[in-house]
Design an enzyme around this catalytic site. Structure first.
Site, PDB file in Angstrom:
ATOM      1  N   LYS B  43       0.791  -1.184   0.020  1.00 25.36           N
ATOM      2  CA  LYS B  43      -0.088  -0.057   0.096  1.00 25.36           C
ATOM      3  C   LYS B  43       0.855   1.250  -0.111  1.00 25.36           C
ATOM      4  O   LYS B  43       0.586   2.145  -0.697  1.00 25.36           O
ATOM      5  CB  LYS B  43      -0.870  -0.098   1.157  1.00 25.36           C
ATOM      6  CG  LYS B  43      -2.094   0.930   1.258  1.00 25.36           C
ATOM      7  CD  LYS B  43      -2.862   1.099   2.308  1.00 25.36           C
ATOM      8  CE  LYS B  43      -3.363  -0.071   2.772  1.00 25.36           C
ATOM      9  NZ  LYS B  43      -4.428  -0.671   2.015  1.00 25.36           N
ATOM     10  N   ARG B 114      -3.402   2.325   8.327  1.00 26.90           N
ATOM     11  CA  ARG B 114      -3.708   1.359   7.909  1.00 26.90           C
ATOM     12  C   ARG B 114      -2.404   0.505   7.724  1.00 26.90           C
ATOM     13  O   ARG B 114      -1.457   1.150   7.633  1.00 26.90           O
ATOM     14  CB  ARG B 114      -4.225   1.563   6.422  1.00 26.90           C
ATOM     15  CG  ARG B 114      -5.595   1.864   6.004  1.00 26.90           C
ATOM     16  CD  ARG B 114      -5.754   1.974   4.728  1.00 26.90           C
ATOM     17  NE  ARG B 114      -7.248   2.115   4.267  1.00 26.90           N
ATOM     18  CZ  ARG B 114      -7.720   3.408   4.092  1.00 26.90           C
ATOM     19  NH1 ARG B 114      -6.933   4.555   4.106  1.00 26.90           N
ATOM     20  NH2 ARG B 114      -9.005   3.711   4.057  1.00 26.90           N
ATOM     21  N   GLY B 123      -7.619  -8.703   5.060  1.00 30.11           N
ATOM     22  CA  GLY B 123      -8.443  -8.926   6.261  1.00 30.11           C
ATOM     23  C   GLY B 123      -7.927  -9.353   7.468  1.00 30.11           C
ATOM     24  O   GLY B 123      -8.444  -9.514   8.578  1.00 30.11           O
ATOM     25  N   MET B 125      -5.116  -7.840   9.398  1.00 34.88           N
ATOM     26  CA  MET B 125      -4.868  -6.794  10.053  1.00 34.88           C
ATOM     27  C   MET B 125      -5.838  -5.666  10.158  1.00 34.88           C
ATOM     28  O   MET B 125      -6.926  -5.581   9.350  1.00 34.88           O
ATOM     29  CB  MET B 125      -3.373  -6.185   9.923  1.00 34.88           C
ATOM     30  CG  MET B 125      -2.269  -7.383  10.366  1.00 34.88           C
ATOM     31  SD  MET B 125      -0.713  -6.981  10.083  1.00 34.88           S
ATOM     32  CE  MET B 125      -0.623  -6.735   8.154  1.00 34.88           C
ATOM     33  N   ARG B 387      -7.752   0.912  -9.330  1.00 33.37           N
ATOM     34  CA  ARG B 387      -7.428  -0.398  -9.661  1.00 33.37           C
ATOM     35  C   ARG B 387      -7.854  -0.930 -11.060  1.00 33.37           C
ATOM     36  O   ARG B 387      -9.030  -0.312 -11.488  1.00 33.37           O
ATOM     37  CB  ARG B 387      -8.116  -1.270  -8.412  1.00 33.37           C
ATOM     38  CG  ARG B 387      -9.662  -1.262  -8.302  1.00 33.37           C
ATOM     39  CD  ARG B 387     -10.180  -1.702  -7.124  1.00 33.37           C
ATOM     40  NE  ARG B 387     -11.692  -1.303  -6.978  1.00 33.37           N
ATOM     41  CZ  ARG B 387     -12.545  -1.613  -5.895  1.00 33.37           C
ATOM     42  NH1 ARG B 387     -11.843  -2.448  -4.967  1.00 33.37           N
ATOM     43  NH2 ARG B 387     -13.510  -1.243  -6.101  1.00 33.37           N
ATOM     44  N   HIS B 505     -23.142 -36.745 -10.487  1.00 28.21           N
ATOM     45  CA  HIS B 505     -23.371 -37.135 -12.030  1.00 28.21           C
ATOM     46  C   HIS B 505     -24.070 -36.129 -13.004  1.00 28.21           C
ATOM     47  O   HIS B 505     -23.367 -35.791 -14.061  1.00 28.21           O
ATOM     48  CB  HIS B 505     -24.341 -38.482 -11.975  1.00 28.21           C
ATOM     49  CG  HIS B 505     -24.652 -39.081 -13.260  1.00 28.21           C
ATOM     50  ND1 HIS B 505     -25.768 -38.787 -13.691  1.00 28.21           N
ATOM     51  CD2 HIS B 505     -23.874 -39.921 -13.938  1.00 28.21           C
ATOM     52  CE1 HIS B 505     -25.716 -39.376 -15.118  1.00 28.21           C
ATOM     53  NE2 HIS B 505     -24.407 -40.110 -15.124  1.00 28.21           N
ATOM     54  N   SER B 813      -2.692 -40.947 -18.600  1.00 26.40           N
ATOM     55  CA  SER B 813      -3.626 -40.231 -18.394  1.00 26.40           C
ATOM     56  C   SER B 813      -3.934 -39.881 -16.970  1.00 26.40           C
ATOM     57  O   SER B 813      -4.456 -40.959 -16.590  1.00 26.40           O
ATOM     58  CB  SER B 813      -4.622 -40.592 -19.425  1.00 26.40           C
ATOM     59  OG  SER B 813      -5.800 -39.527 -19.309  1.00 26.40           O
ATOM     60  N   GLY B 815      -6.148 -39.677 -14.172  1.00 23.57           N
ATOM     61  CA  GLY B 815      -7.542 -39.479 -13.865  1.00 23.57           C
ATOM     62  C   GLY B 815      -7.666 -38.705 -12.548  1.00 23.57           C
ATOM     63  O   GLY B 815      -7.794 -39.290 -11.555  1.00 23.57           O
ATOM     64  N   THR B 816      -7.685 -37.281 -12.545  1.00 19.68           N
ATOM     65  CA  THR B 816      -7.649 -36.679 -11.129  1.00 19.68           C
ATOM     66  C   THR B 816      -8.766 -36.543 -10.362  1.00 19.68           C
ATOM     67  O   THR B 816      -8.999 -36.263  -9.270  1.00 19.68           O
ATOM     68  CB  THR B 816      -6.922 -35.211 -11.507  1.00 19.68           C
ATOM     69  OG1 THR B 816      -7.620 -34.570 -12.525  1.00 19.68           O
ATOM     70  CG2 THR B 816      -5.692 -35.270 -11.878  1.00 19.68           C
ATOM     71  N   ASN B 817      -9.868 -37.167 -11.056  1.00 17.84           N
ATOM     72  CA  ASN B 817     -11.194 -37.239 -10.313  1.00 17.84           C
ATOM     73  C   ASN B 817     -10.852 -38.621  -9.103  1.00 17.84           C
ATOM     74  O   ASN B 817     -10.999 -38.068  -7.939  1.00 17.84           O
ATOM     75  CB  ASN B 817     -12.441 -37.610 -11.067  1.00 17.84           C
ATOM     76  CG  ASN B 817     -12.498 -36.748 -11.920  1.00 17.84           C
ATOM     77  OD1 ASN B 817     -11.991 -35.605 -11.913  1.00 17.84           O
ATOM     78  ND2 ASN B 817     -13.522 -36.656 -12.748  1.00 17.84           N
ATOM     79  N   CYS B 880      -6.904 -36.208 -17.685  1.00 19.06           N
ATOM     80  CA  CYS B 880      -8.444 -36.226 -18.131  1.00 19.06           C
ATOM     81  C   CYS B 880      -9.365 -36.012 -17.086  1.00 19.06           C
ATOM     82  O   CYS B 880     -10.520 -36.314 -17.181  1.00 19.06           O
ATOM     83  CB  CYS B 880      -8.522 -37.340 -18.824  1.00 19.06           C
ATOM     84  SG  CYS B 880      -8.245 -38.949 -18.143  1.00 19.06           S
ATOM     85  N   TYR B 900      -0.573 -32.671 -22.771  1.00 16.83           N
ATOM     86  CA  TYR B 900      -1.637 -32.113 -23.102  1.00 16.83           C
ATOM     87  C   TYR B 900      -2.634 -32.347 -21.823  1.00 16.83           C
ATOM     88  O   TYR B 900      -2.243 -33.042 -20.771  1.00 16.83           O
ATOM     89  CB  TYR B 900      -2.530 -32.925 -24.053  1.00 16.83           C
ATOM     90  CG  TYR B 900      -2.928 -34.504 -23.700  1.00 16.83           C
ATOM     91  CD1 TYR B 900      -4.116 -34.715 -23.201  1.00 16.83           C
ATOM     92  CD2 TYR B 900      -2.053 -35.490 -24.039  1.00 16.83           C
ATOM     93  CE1 TYR B 900      -4.606 -35.871 -22.940  1.00 16.83           C
ATOM     94  CE2 TYR B 900      -2.583 -36.846 -23.385  1.00 16.83           C
ATOM     95  CZ  TYR B 900      -3.547 -36.822 -23.091  1.00 16.83           C
ATOM     96  OH  TYR B 900      -4.241 -38.371 -22.790  1.00 16.83           O
TER      97      TYR B 900
END
Lengths: 922, 922
Positions: B43, B114, B123, B125, B387, B505, B813, B815-817, B880, B900
């Site tokens: 700031k 401030r 938030g 301080m 800003r 789903h 590949s 499968g991050t789920n 994927c 990818y």
């Protein structure tokens, strides 16, 4: 430098010409040695060594592993050419020693051809026996053995083996039928018999003829009759088998380089059925059952190896003393014994003397009890095999301690001789052996918790408890068990379930109690309404007697007397020895004072996992627990928790007292809440009445607790973080109990464990509640006590971010049950649909819930320990999953540097020995 | 060297004395600069910079972060002493520039105090406004503003703020009530009003008196009236707040060192309500809605900032042109406009000129559209804040492309200006804005899939399909959806469910289809039997119209016209730009030719995940599928699979055709089989009839498929390994389709993906089946095609042992789920019971199913990629899971080096931009 090439080629050729490729052995001489495994393979090196220490093994020779590499570099023809002279010379040497001739009709030498790599690759490559037989030689063998059936059976087996392995008749696709087996089936069908051994000599001759015809038809060539042609074929087939699909896959799995190659060992066949100066037998240098230091064994004159075990003829004892004891047991008179079943010591005193001398030599050489196979061929003793003998748990302990006392082995070796798992046999009741022989096996299930039990069938936990009170012994038979059955399980002698695996509720709880259990006996049809259990059409009612063997998984009809285990002085010496070497300490998983005491008696030095949920299932507690769960708001929940507090505190006081002076790790509430609520209309109605609400309210709340995958649901510290008042109550109960004991002068080391942490902040939230509650309690009581706050590491993410979590947690305890579930993505409860197939196909080498998966789950354990200690170097790490009592897993824990393992009370001695072994191996 | 000590002390003291601790700013001058963030905080540095570029900001000064460290080293008193002179000088400077005096009654200078650290800690301080007020000064402020209510309200707010923050009146325990709030409640209750702004001047005066009494009571001291005393208190309070619990926790979370410290900025307060030469307003350098390059904004004369947004007075336009358009829309005549609502350009032409010049300067300085707040105090313009302005998705694209064209930013910057997620707005239908204003919100659910839809309610999937065929537009309303509802979901305009989360789903499928969806609208009561939906007592029947906004989660009564999205030239230019910089390619998750085409239109260059299970739910296919599942033996299973084969092959042909020339990764059957079988008696009866068996047989088989934790059960390649014939059939269908297209001249790159691998051998078994089947097929058809065999990495163990798996798998590949489910131990379906609480308590910063957890799950992704490539350096790796379309996750994938990402069609543009940004950030 292109001009170098020809030179190199010349050197290569010279090298190739000069290299030694064949190592002979026989008659106490050998060109190889035990330490030449890399060159001669395990088998070849061992055969050489046996000769060198003066054990008479059938002579032969070994072609080196280097030749295998040449075989793939230079090709078959070149290698045969290179080997030609050496092999011929070696065969002549064998002929000389065996006083017979390869390919000779009158006095034929037959040989075996076996593969043998540096590392053992059991069943991966092929073996050919009886090589050297043809239509004429078989007649010579018939004459020599005076046993045409034996000769022709040996011949047809040889043709089949050779056809399959060398001539490529074996179908590559497992599902296709072996052409030889097809012929056998046809011949048997034509003759109307079912078993191979019902075939007569003429049938066997017909088989050989048809086998050879099939070979001709399939390969276009006649079956080779020349012994050398057979031999070269077999040698090359062994080299070929190094690159078969199975072997390649196996090497890939085991990380064995293809360059190692296999050696080929060719060895003379010997026969114990060449008349009355021939014999065959097996013997042991000590008693495999009791461990006593007495030479013993069985033999048969004029017999093959199979005859000893086949049970057609009664085998005779090797020693006279043994023979007398045997006769006494069989109520055979001394006259009859001497006439019909003389010991070898009496019948073949010279051979016996040689045998006894060699068995002593072998035990002294290998420093362990030996299990040996031998054959006497026409008055000449041959050792076919010697190996460290299998033994019972009791014998294992006694032999190790005896050998130590006899100065044959040192302390570390004595400890290493113990298979920790076999100690289990010593700790549980066993069936009376004589009675067991007459017992009828009804069905087999999984050997879920070892020991033997006999009792009357009951189907409900409360019946079990009631009958127990009435002084009856019962076996609790259930489709599966749940936490509500705990009291009944405790009252029963043993537990039998139709469903569930080795890590089902019944199995885990029973192991914890040290109680015999068989799970997953799928053939049982249990009808709760009728109170019956049906097996194969036979119906058993409540009150009928059954007996179960949790070590084998066998269920028997009726009562079988059991014998209580008795821990010998040898056992205690062994345990002391273990403590001398071990670096990790061994704690126990115990939820009751009784379990804690039992474990302490077995040497546990603390509790690594005290589950609090089991405490909630009795009488008033479950009511208050249910009120807490079904509470509509925090106030109601706190009120119900208030009722639970004194119960919990009393429970903890009992446990702390039983473990006075040792640390006790208490895990906060862990299971999903739906496990505590009634799912049946009757139970829901009762609860509704007790709570003064409509049954629909209860039903609705129970329904709302339903989860698709409760294992991954609202449980563990997710409960404590959504209902902080549970953590508050439990903290008060734990530390309140510790403060109470402090007043009584009992030392306690409470460790509060947050379950299922996956995120640092989950832990921080719980820690804050625990510390705040503790401060309040200490203020209220104007007293205080030291305590630790740590966490289970059982979520993969916790292991991956262990450095963060260790910034706040004072200890880690690996919950490898859940960690295995999540690392593999396997639900323990559902694994039965594919685990058996996975084990059969060798996709999994073992059930990862029983044996810690070191590559995957173990990697996380190691990672978490290391990461945790980067932040907190003195971080105390332990394991409290089922694996804490499994020897290979315990050793892994040592290597990773854990401070302790924790296991069910009856596994404590096993873990102590395994921990000592790990320290020694280091 | 002990004699050194005094010397050092002297040097220290000198250093302390000489060091510059206060940096002033004001009137176009500043001692600091933008690049002095470490010393002045974010700031302070920014305030300095604004001065240097000639923006008139209220003058003030910044105390450096170094002083914060001194504060903790030397203590409060010492630091106040050290600062004394500099602060006093700086205040005098501000007084001079503001032409007023600190603590003066007639012409008071008020200031704000401030905190401002190096890194933003929002938030964390505290801030104090209106410092300098006391009982006398408030009268001066009243006179100057001629607004006693404003003056007293400012005063009572100051006392409360100061009391809470500086005098420690704020309770540390969140649950306790702020004593000032308690007083306010009492005063309001006494007066019988509900809102703060209903209080009158006298009430406010009473509040101040009571506040001060409370301070006296609690602290034992009078509220400070001296301006400097107030100031020192505030400065020290800011330093104190650096070490408050919240701030410490926040720094721990964010890894901010405590040594950084905070700076303190003190700045003059200015007021726009000091008569008719005063004003206040907000303005934008471009249109935040459309992105057009026109200066615009609103202001009010003699007003405070809040008045502009409060809606009590009608704000006026800044520019004359804007004012005219506004009046036209509001049907206000030019006369009335000029009289009542003149633009600033007209009313304050000089100020306007200055404002316009500065806004241009600011946009040129920050190279982005600015959102500015200003106040005119007695004819003098002050900028309070500038800003980068918030904007719509359309404006975001236009502004970025325009600034690029105008040469204000370069290509990389233009790309970085895009918030990828906001592109979603451009791709989906939106409601007509005018109509939307009149619409009534019925209920809110989760914004599961963006876009707007309007249609008639139907409750069943087959009704949706039937009504769609009949030309009607429908919204499918369900409690929750299941795979059986697919056809109905495809036919509907949008989907609304009462249960389920952002990854239920319905949500996942709808996002895949690019179809608007709201999930988890818990207030809906749906009655399938009556075909009604009830909200707040209002009942809707089948056929009634509703409209849903999947971007906001709002459900509206009745029809609202929608507008189709139109992709502008700017959008296309942006996408081209993205492709120029991106290194990863973007594929799509698509199970149908339609989805594939859609994704291709959005720029997808292949399919990263083609799920095969969705194909099995239509008509004949589900019947054959069910027969397959319920088959009693391999023969029956193969027969049923034979029926499925042509259907599957036709499906794959369609997909390959749509993705001609690009790779298509097909995942073998994955879900647990119970998902395919009927669970209702009617469905089971139908199936039994079709199969010619008793219904009890079907019921029993369905029952046997039940699992406790299906997510961790018999699914993925566990199916293919227990029923290899499924893998065979699917391989035939995939490669058969590719061969068929080859005949048609279409190029395909099939990649067969084994799901849920956890063990190398699981993969090897599947690979063998695939390769064997392919060879057979190629032999049968006398043709062949290139294909790859790889695996999903979605089991933690697969990531941990990726080096092993890469020895056989040709691609990974992620499968991050599922990987997220197992790494966290969370079931997506059950997370609702604790996720909201976890997010609220900040235990989790975000839902890990939406935003990839980089520390935990991401660690596994990175590990697997690295380990895999040690074995196979060219291993193709992609993602994927749902995360493949989430910008921060896409960037992570780039950093890890994936080849990818694959996401649902409508996320493709988002992923393309995120991937480009990641490449630029590198």
């Amino acid at each position: 430098m292109h001009f170098c090439k020809p030179e190199i080629a010349i050197i290569d050729t010279l090298y190739i010409m000069e290299k030694k490729r064949v190592y002979t052995f026989g008659n106490g001489k050998a060109e190889g040695r035990a330490d030449m495994k890399n060159l001669l393979g395990g088998k070849g090196a061992n055969l050489a060594e046996m000769n060198l220490i003066g054990v008479p093994v059938p002579p032969g020779f070994t072609i080196t592993t280097e030749v295998c590499s040449e075989y793939y570099e230079l090709g078959k023809d070149k290698v045969v050419e290179l080997l030609q002279d050496e092999v011929k010379k070696a065969i002549v040497n064998v002929e000389h020693l065996m006083n017979s001739q390869f390919g000779d009709i009158a006095n034929p030498l037959l040989v075996s051809v076996r593969s043998g790599a540096r590392a053992s690759m059991p069943g991966m490559m092929d073996t050919i026996l009886n090589l050297g037989l043809n239509d004429e030689v078989v007649e010579g063998l018939t004459r020599k053995t005076n046993n045409p059936r034996f000769a022709w059976d040996s011949y047809r087996r040889f043709v089949q083996m050779y056809g399959d392995v060398v001539l490529g008749m074996k179908p590559t696709n497992k599902e296709d039928i072996d052409p030889f087996e097809e012929i056998i089936e046809e011949v048997k069908a034509a003759k109307g018999v079912k078993l191979d051994n019902e075939l007569e000599v003429e049938d066997l001759k017909q088989l050989v003829a048809q086998f050879k015809a099939a070979v001709k038809e399939r390969t276009g060539k006649d079956f080779p009759t020349n012994a050398y042609e057979q031999l070269w074929g077999a040698i090359c087939a062994v080299f070929d088998s190094w690159m078969n699909e199975r072997a390649i896959l196996y090497r890939k799995m085991e990380g064995i380089p293809a360059e190692w190659g296999t050696a080929v060992s060719v060895q003379a066949m010997v026969f114990g059925n060449m008349g009355n100066t021939s014999a065959t037998g097996v013997c042991f240098s000590r008693d495999a059952g009791s461990g006593e230091d007495v030479f013993n064994g069985e033999y048969l004159i004029n017999a093959q190896g199979e005859d000893v075990v086949a049970g057609i003829r009664t085998p005779q004892q090797i020693t006279k003393a043994g023979s007398k004891i045997w006769a006494e047991r069989a109520t055979i008179s001394e006259e009859e014994r001497v006439a019909k079943y003389p010991s070898m010591e009496e019948a073949m005193p010279e051979i016996y003397k040689e045998l006894d001398a060699i068995q002593t030599k072998l035990e002294n050489h290998y420093h362990d009890m030996q299990d040996m196979e031998f054959t006497v061929q026409e008055g000449k003793l041959w050792f076919l095999q010697t190996r460290n003998g299998k033994r019972t748990g009791a014998a294992m302990v006694k032999i190790a301690v005896d050998l130590l006392k006899q100065g044959m082995i040192d302390e570390k070796t004595a400890l290493n001789r113990i298979e920790p798992n076999k100690l289990d046999e010593l700790l549980h009741p066993v069936f009376d052996k004589a009675a067991l022989k007459k017992a009828k096996v009804l069905v087999k299930g999984l050997p879920a918790s070892p020991g033997a039990a006999t009792g009357q069938i009951v189907f409900f936990a409360d019946d079990a408890a009631a009958w127990y009170k009435a002084g009856k012994k019962v076996v609790l038979v259930r489709i599966e068990t749940s936490p509500e059955d705990l009291a009944g399980m405790a009252a029963a002698e043993g537990i039998l379930t139709a469903r569930g695996g080795m890590t089902s509720h019944a199995a885990v709880v029973a192991r914890g109690m040290g109680k015999c259990c068989i799970s997953g006996a799928g053939a049982l049809i249990i009808d709760y309404k009728k109170k019956t259990m049906e097996v194969d059409g036979k119906v058993f009612k409540e009150g009928d007697y059954i007996s179960i063997n949790g070590t084998t998984g066998q269920v028997f009809e009726g009562q079988i007397p059991t014998q209580d285990p008795e821990l010998t002085g040898d056992f205690n010496e062994l345990m002391k020895l273990a403590d001398k070497y071990t670096k990790m300490s061994v704690r126990t998983n115990a939820d009751t004072p009784g379990d804690a005491q039992q474990a302490r008696a077995f040497g546990a030095v603390g509790i690594g996992l005290c589950r609090t949920e089991h405490m909630f299932f009795e009488g008033e507690k479950i009511k208050a627990m249910r009120e807490m769960i079904l509470a509509e708001d925090t106030d109601a929940r706190q009120k119900a928790l208030g009722k639970l507090l004194p119960f919990q505190q009393a429970d903890f006081e009992g446990i702390f007292r039983a473990m006075a002076g040792y640390p006790v790790t208490v895990r906060l509430l862990d299971p999903p809440l739906h496990e505590f609520v009634p799912h049946d209309p009757k139970g829901q109605q009762e609860l509704a009445d007790a709570m003064g609400v409509d049954v629909s309210v209860v039903a609705q709340r129970v329904d709302a607790l339903h989860e698709s995958n409760p294992m991954l649901g609202h449980r563990g510290c997710r409960l404590g973080n959504t209902y902080p008042e549970i953590t508050e109550m439990q903290t008060r109960a734990i530390l309140g109990a510790a403060l109470q004991l402090k007043k009584e002068g009992v030392t306690t080391y409470p460790e509060i464990m947050v379950p299922l942490t996956g995120i640092l902040h989950e832990f921080l939230e719980q820690e804050k509640i625990i510390r705040t509650t503790a401060s309040q309690l200490f203020k209220e009581t104007n007293d205080s006590i030291e305590y630790k706050v740590g966490t289970m590491i059982e979520i993969p993410r916790a292991a991956l971010t262990a450095n963060r979590i260790a910034s706040a947690a004072e200890f880690f305890s690996f919950g490898t049950n859940d960690l295995t579930q999540m690392t593999f993505g396997y639900s323990r409860d559902d694994i039965a649909s594919f685990l058996p197939i996975y084990l059969e196909k060798k996709i999994l080498k073992f059930d990862p819930f029983l044996v810690l998966d070191q590559n995957g789950v173990g990697q996380l354990v190691r990672m978490a320990t290391e990461k945790g200690r980067t932040i907190r170097p003195d971080l105390k790490c332990g394991i409290c999953g089922e694996h804490g009592g499994e020897p290979s897993s315990v050793k892994f824990c040592h290597r990773v540097g854990l401070n302790y393992v924790s296991c069910s009370p009856f596994r404590v001695p096993i873990a102590r020995v395994a921990a000592a072994q790990a320290a020694i191996e280091e």
